[in-house]
Design a protein around this motif. Structure first.
Motif, PDB file in Angstrom:
ATOM      1  N   MET A   1       0.815  -1.189   0.000  1.00  0.00           N
ATOM      2  CA  MET A   1       0.000   0.000   0.000  1.00  0.00           C
ATOM      3  C   MET A   1       0.869   1.268   0.000  1.00  0.00           C
ATOM      4  N   LEU A   2       1.917   1.299   0.805  1.00  0.00           N
ATOM      5  CA  LEU A   2       2.783   2.479   0.837  1.00  0.00           C
ATOM      6  C   LEU A   2       3.592   2.622  -0.448  1.00  0.00           C
ATOM      7  N   ILE A   3       4.003   1.511  -1.026  1.00  0.00           N
ATOM      8  CA  ILE A   3       4.751   1.578  -2.286  1.00  0.00           C
ATOM      9  C   ILE A   3       3.871   2.178  -3.373  1.00  0.00           C
ATOM     10  N   GLU A   4       2.584   1.823  -3.378  1.00  0.00           N
ATOM     11  CA  GLU A   4       1.650   2.364  -4.363  1.00  0.00           C
ATOM     12  C   GLU A   4       1.468   3.866  -4.209  1.00  0.00           C
ATOM     13  N   ARG A   5       1.761   4.396  -3.037  1.00  0.00           N
ATOM     14  CA  ARG A   5       1.643   5.839  -2.801  1.00  0.00           C
ATOM     15  C   ARG A   5       2.943   6.579  -3.090  1.00  0.00           C
ATOM     16  N   GLY A   6       3.962   5.858  -3.545  1.00  0.00           N
ATOM     17  CA  GLY A   6       5.206   6.501  -3.938  1.00  0.00           C
ATOM     18  C   GLY A   6       6.328   6.412  -2.920  1.00  0.00           C
ATOM     19  N   VAL A   7       6.117   5.687  -1.841  1.00  0.00           N
ATOM     20  CA  VAL A   7       7.154   5.562  -0.810  1.00  0.00           C
ATOM     21  C   VAL A   7       8.274   4.670  -1.340  1.00  0.00           C
ATOM     22  N   PRO A   8       9.526   5.118  -1.255  1.00  0.00           N
ATOM     23  CA  PRO A   8      10.645   4.275  -1.693  1.00  0.00           C
ATOM     24  C   PRO A   8      10.723   2.992  -0.862  1.00  0.00           C
ATOM     25  N   GLU A   9      10.818   1.869  -1.532  1.00  0.00           N
ATOM     26  CA  GLU A   9      10.806   0.572  -0.868  1.00  0.00           C
ATOM     27  C   GLU A   9      11.910   0.435   0.180  1.00  0.00           C
ATOM     28  N   ARG A  10      13.064   1.009  -0.089  1.00  0.00           N
ATOM     29  CA  ARG A  10      14.184   0.844   0.844  1.00  0.00           C
ATOM     30  C   ARG A  10      13.950   1.556   2.178  1.00  0.00           C
ATOM     31  N   HIS A  11      12.977   2.453   2.242  1.00  0.00           N
ATOM     32  CA  HIS A  11      12.700   3.170   3.489  1.00  0.00           C
ATOM     33  C   HIS A  11      11.576   2.534   4.304  1.00  0.00           C
ATOM     34  N   LEU A  12      10.869   1.597   3.716  1.00  0.00           N
ATOM     35  CA  LEU A  12       9.747   0.981   4.418  1.00  0.00           C
ATOM     36  C   LEU A  12      10.189   0.237   5.672  1.00  0.00           C
ATOM     37  N   ARG A  13      11.238  -0.558   5.563  1.00  0.00           N
ATOM     38  CA  ARG A  13      11.700  -1.350   6.696  1.00  0.00           C
ATOM     39  C   ARG A  13      12.088  -0.461   7.872  1.00  0.00           C
ATOM     40  N   HIS A  14      12.744   0.646   7.565  1.00  0.00           N
ATOM     41  CA  HIS A  14      13.177   1.566   8.615  1.00  0.00           C
ATOM     42  C   HIS A  14      11.996   2.110   9.403  1.00  0.00           C
ATOM     43  N   VAL A  15      10.926   2.418   8.711  1.00  0.00           N
ATOM     44  CA  VAL A  15       9.761   3.018   9.363  1.00  0.00           C
ATOM     45  C   VAL A  15       8.847   1.975   9.984  1.00  0.00           C
ATOM     46  N   LEU A  16       8.688   0.844   9.327  1.00  0.00           N
ATOM     47  CA  LEU A  16       7.739  -0.151   9.808  1.00  0.00           C
ATOM     48  C   LEU A  16       8.296  -1.030  10.919  1.00  0.00           C
ATOM     49  N   ASP A  17       9.618  -1.147  11.013  1.00  0.00           N
ATOM     50  CA  ASP A  17      10.225  -2.030  12.008  1.00  0.00           C
ATOM     51  C   ASP A  17      10.391  -1.382  13.374  1.00  0.00           C
ATOM     52  N   HIS A  18      10.464  -0.055  13.434  1.00  0.00           N
ATOM     53  CA  HIS A  18      10.662   0.605  14.724  1.00  0.00           C
ATOM     54  C   HIS A  18      10.244   2.065  14.637  1.00  0.00           C
ATOM     55  N   GLU A  19      10.118   2.687  15.769  1.00  0.00           N
ATOM     56  CA  GLU A  19       9.790   4.112  15.803  1.00  0.00           C
ATOM     57  C   GLU A  19      10.980   4.912  15.273  1.00  0.00           C
ATOM     58  N   PRO A  20      10.713   5.948  14.504  1.00  0.00           N
ATOM     59  CA  PRO A  20      11.816   6.731  13.935  1.00  0.00           C
ATOM     60  C   PRO A  20      12.530   7.579  14.985  1.00  0.00           C
ATOM     61  N   GLU A  21      13.762   7.913  14.672  1.00  0.00           N
ATOM     62  CA  GLU A  21      14.534   8.822  15.518  1.00  0.00           C
ATOM     63  C   GLU A  21      13.846  10.184  15.535  1.00  0.00           C
ATOM     64  N   ARG A  22      13.865  10.855  16.666  1.00  0.00           N
ATOM     65  CA  ARG A  22      13.159  12.131  16.831  1.00  0.00           C
ATOM     66  C   ARG A  22      13.933  13.290  16.198  1.00  0.00           C
ATOM     67  N   THR A  23      14.026  13.275  14.888  1.00  0.00           N
ATOM     68  CA  THR A  23      14.711  14.346  14.166  1.00  0.00           C
ATOM     69  C   THR A  23      13.792  15.556  14.025  1.00  0.00           C
ATOM     70  N   PHE A  24      14.356  16.658  13.577  1.00  0.00           N
ATOM     71  CA  PHE A  24      13.550  17.842  13.314  1.00  0.00           C
ATOM     72  C   PHE A  24      12.483  17.537  12.257  1.00  0.00           C
ATOM     73  N   ALA A  25      12.831  16.708  11.270  1.00  0.00           N
ATOM     74  CA  ALA A  25      11.872  16.342  10.223  1.00  0.00           C
ATOM     75  C   ALA A  25      10.692  15.567  10.810  1.00  0.00           C
TER      76      ALA A  25
END
Length: 66
Positions: free
Chosen positions: A1-25
């Motif tokens: 579903m996220l890939i169909e919305r344009g999300v780069p596949e290589r970033h999915l694991r980073h986001v789906l496997d754990h909470e992201p680092e609390r960056t300014f972004a």
């Protein structure tokens, strides 16, 4: 579903496997998610977490495109 919305596949694991680092972004995405604003622009240098934050946003909102 996220890939169909344009999300780069290589970033999915980073986001789906754990909470992201609390960056300014990520903090900017959280503020946007809690607002009534209709779009968000993330800008900054390489390695600042823009793509991770955009991927994380797409995983939280149904009607958003990458």
């Amino acid at each position: 579903m996220l890939i169909e919305r344009g999300v780069p596949e290589r970033h999915l694991r980073h986001v789906l496997d754990h909470e992201p680092e609390r960056t300014f972004a990520i903090q900017s995405v959280e503020a946007w998610l809690n607002s009534n604003k209709t779009f968000l622009v993330l800008s900054g240098g390489m390695g600042t977490g823009k793509t991770a934050a955009a991927t994380w946003a797409c995983s939280r909102v149904v009607n958003v495109r990458f």
